[in-house]
Scaffold this active site. Structure first.
Site, PDB file in Angstrom:
ATOM      1  N   ARG A  56       0.912  -1.246   0.238  1.00 31.40           N
ATOM      2  CA  ARG A  56       0.041   0.107   0.050  1.00 31.40           C
ATOM      3  C   ARG A  56       1.070   1.182  -0.041  1.00 31.40           C
ATOM      4  NH1 ARG A  56       0.691   2.349   5.059  1.00 31.40           N
ATOM      5  NH2 ARG A  56       2.845   1.593   4.752  1.00 31.40           N
ATOM      6  N   ARG A  88      -7.547  -0.896  -5.641  1.00 34.91           N
ATOM      7  CA  ARG A  88      -7.342   0.296  -4.612  1.00 34.91           C
ATOM      8  C   ARG A  88      -8.007   1.642  -5.373  1.00 34.91           C
ATOM      9  NH1 ARG A  88      -3.577  -0.739  -1.446  1.00 34.91           N
ATOM     10  NH2 ARG A  88      -5.490  -2.228  -0.702  1.00 34.91           N
ATOM     11  N   GLN A 178      -1.549  -1.443  11.115  1.00 35.63           N
ATOM     12  CA  GLN A 178      -0.189  -0.870  10.454  1.00 35.63           C
ATOM     13  C   GLN A 178       0.559  -0.069  11.587  1.00 35.63           C
ATOM     14  OE1 GLN A 178      -3.334  -0.656   8.459  1.00 35.63           O
ATOM     15  NE2 GLN A 178      -3.006  -0.860   6.797  1.00 35.63           N
ATOM     16  N   ASP A 219      -3.214   9.396   1.454  1.00 32.75           N
ATOM     17  CA  ASP A 219      -3.140   8.596   0.230  1.00 32.75           C
ATOM     18  C   ASP A 219      -3.524   9.639  -0.952  1.00 32.75           C
ATOM     19  OD1 ASP A 219      -2.993   6.184   1.426  1.00 32.75           O
ATOM     20  OD2 ASP A 219      -3.745   5.110  -0.079  1.00 32.75           O
ATOM     21  N   ASN A 229      -7.080   9.576   3.755  1.00 27.63           N
ATOM     22  CA  ASN A 229      -6.019   8.672   4.268  1.00 27.63           C
ATOM     23  C   ASN A 229      -6.972   7.506   5.184  1.00 27.63           C
ATOM     24  OD1 ASN A 229      -3.451   8.169   4.800  1.00 27.63           O
ATOM     25  ND2 ASN A 229      -3.695   8.729   6.871  1.00 27.63           N
ATOM     26  N   LYS A 230      -5.852   6.889   5.596  1.00 29.53           N
ATOM     27  CA  LYS A 230      -6.463   5.556   6.364  1.00 29.53           C
ATOM     28  C   LYS A 230      -7.650   6.089   7.428  1.00 29.53           C
ATOM     29  CE  LYS A 230      -6.099   1.269   7.946  1.00 29.53           C
ATOM     30  NZ  LYS A 230      -6.559   0.280   6.979  1.00 29.53           N
TER      31      LYS A 230
END
Lengths: 311, 156
Positions: A56, A88, A178, A219, A229-230
């Site tokens: 990722r 993705r 993560q 991202d 983002n996450k």
């Protein structure tokens, strides 16, 4: 204060290696228990690794370029972008395809262009970390989420150079962990003072003034200043704004798009139960993998200044 | 379940009580059971009780609560607490995030005394998940945020 001397080289800094006829890809889901790599010999295998979150963030960028270089005569950058985007949807692979086409028009082979791009990329990351270090208070008690591929080690080095003590509070980042498995592990290995916590404990440490900055990756970023983002980033940013804590986003390649029109990737419900034993109940779950944080909740974006001009 | 399927759900945070289950049944809306790390109370305590009562629910990682609030997918938040008064709320570690996010998004909060948590081997902090270490070596003491309870000041 420890001295993050850089002796530990995180495998996350460059998680994909380009070989003569294959790609070697770090399995980010196996860390930190195992440093395991996958050999990728076709586009289907590359797409699968992205879909399964084996790689990722920077890894998916390197994988894209690697596929384009290896199969230059068999598959177009646009097709690679389409396939990767299928796995993705949050990430802007189309932009990478356009970069490659632009270089091609200037007569630069994909391999040369990619090598030059990456050479500049690492220097740009260090420069971005240095810029961020200049913005943080002393001591810097930083809360972070997910993983920015080793860049927090660069940040710790930049802060050390400035004699700024740093302590990083790492949110575990469920369900893939993560934060625990990648970021906290990296920081511990490099000797950077750090504390692991659950995302749900973030409001408490903000209320207690334990942290004085939030640092997150992105991202996607827009020209307006919004980021994707996450999942969990938005919650941290909203809480931080309430507790008057600045939020810095590490961004790259901002695009002139409406971020609300980008589909949020939702992962299969069973992934909400990752790392849990079978004895725990499996029920219907919702698991959006990313969220959007609007500019209004970010103090500043610190942009990667990497040139797309490689010739 | 997909995000789009959630409309005016009720976020359930903390160990649900019988009173809370009665209220959830009376509401008849979708319950959103957050996992409630570090203890995983959402999965280990709340889910079986929601199932036993036949209450419709969906499970979610704690990280998704902000997005659910931001997208307007929650109509209410039910907080299950050790105690609460006019100034503060005290509950299991993590309750502050659910409270602050709900308040910042104008979501109606209902407060309950929490259900009786049995003495079990709950995960005390982020160093373990389902009592298994998340890192290859034991996380040294002081390197992990270990808190059983949390107190949050009310937002006026």
């Amino acid at each position: 204060m420890s001295n993050p001397s850089g002796k530990f080289q995180s495998p996350l800094l460059f998680p994909v290696r380009l070989n003569r006829d294959s790609l070697t890809v770090l399995d980010e889901t196996a860390l930190p228990f195992e440093e395991k790599y996958h050999e990728v010999r076709d586009l289907a295998a590359a797409e699968k690794l992205v879909r399964e979150m084996k790689t990722r963030s920077l890894g998916q960028v390197l994988l894209f370029f690697g596929c384009a270089v290896l199969w230059e005569n068999r598959v177009s950058p646009e097709e690679i972008a389409r396939r990767m985007h299928r796995a993705r949807p949050t990430f802007d692979f189309e932009y990478l395809a356009r970069l490659l086409r632009a270089w091609q028009r200037r007569g630069v082979p994909y391999r040369t262009a990619t090598e030059r791009f990456l050479a500049g990329f690492d220097a740009a990351r260090k420069a971005r970390a240095d810029e961020l270090a200049s913005l943080l208070p002393s001591p810097a008690n930083v809360l972070t989420i997910c993983n920015v591929n080793g860049e927090l080690l660069y940040l710790a080095q930049a802060l050390s150079t400035r004699s700024v003590p740093v302590h990083v509070y790492v949110a575990e980042t469920r369900p893939y962990l993560q934060g625990s498995r990648l970021t906290f592990w990296e920081l511990q290995r490099a000797g950077v003072p750090s504390t692991l916590l659950c995302q749900s404990q973030a409001a408490e440490i903000m209320q207690q003034d334990t942290v004085n900055a939030v640092v997150t990756g992105a991202d996607r970023a827009t020209v307006r200043g919004d980021i994707m983002n996450k999942i969990g980033t938005y919650a941290l940013a909203r809480c931080a704004r309430y507790f008057n804590i600045p939020v810095y986003a590490l961004t790259q390649y901002p695009r002139d798009v409406d971020i609300d029109r980008i589909p949020l990737e939702e992962r299969p419900p069973e992934e909400a139960f990752l790392f849990l034993p079978d004895s725990y109940p499996r029920v219907d779950a919702v698991y959006p993998a990313f969220d959007v944080t609007k500019k209004e909740y970010l103090t500043r974006s610190v942009e990667l200044k990497v040139s797309s001009e490689i010739s | 379940m997909k995000l789009a399927d959630i409309d005016q759900g009720i976020l359930v945070w903390g160990p649900v009580s019988e009173e809370g289950l009665d209220r959830l049944q009376a509401e008849g809306r979708l319950a959103v059971a957050a996992e409630c790390r570090p203890f995983l109370v959402g999965l280990r305590y709340n889910v079986p009780r929601l199932q036993a009562r036949g209450i419709r629910f969906v499970y979610c990682p704690d990280e998704a609560v902000g997005l659910l609030c931001g997208q307007g997918r929650l109509g209410k938040t039910f907080l299950f607490l050790r105690r609460f008064d006019r100034d503060t709320l005290t509950g299991l570690s993590g309750v502050g995030l659910a409270y602050v996010l709900s308040r910042l998004h104008g979501i109606t909060i209902e407060e309950f005394l929490q259900g009786p948590l049995p003495a079990e081997n709950w995960d005390p902090d982020a160093a373990t998940l389902a009592n298994k270490p998340v890192l290859p070596s034991i996380v040294p003491p002081g390197k992990v945020r270990s808190r059983e309870t949390e107190m949050v000041r009310r937002i006026r």
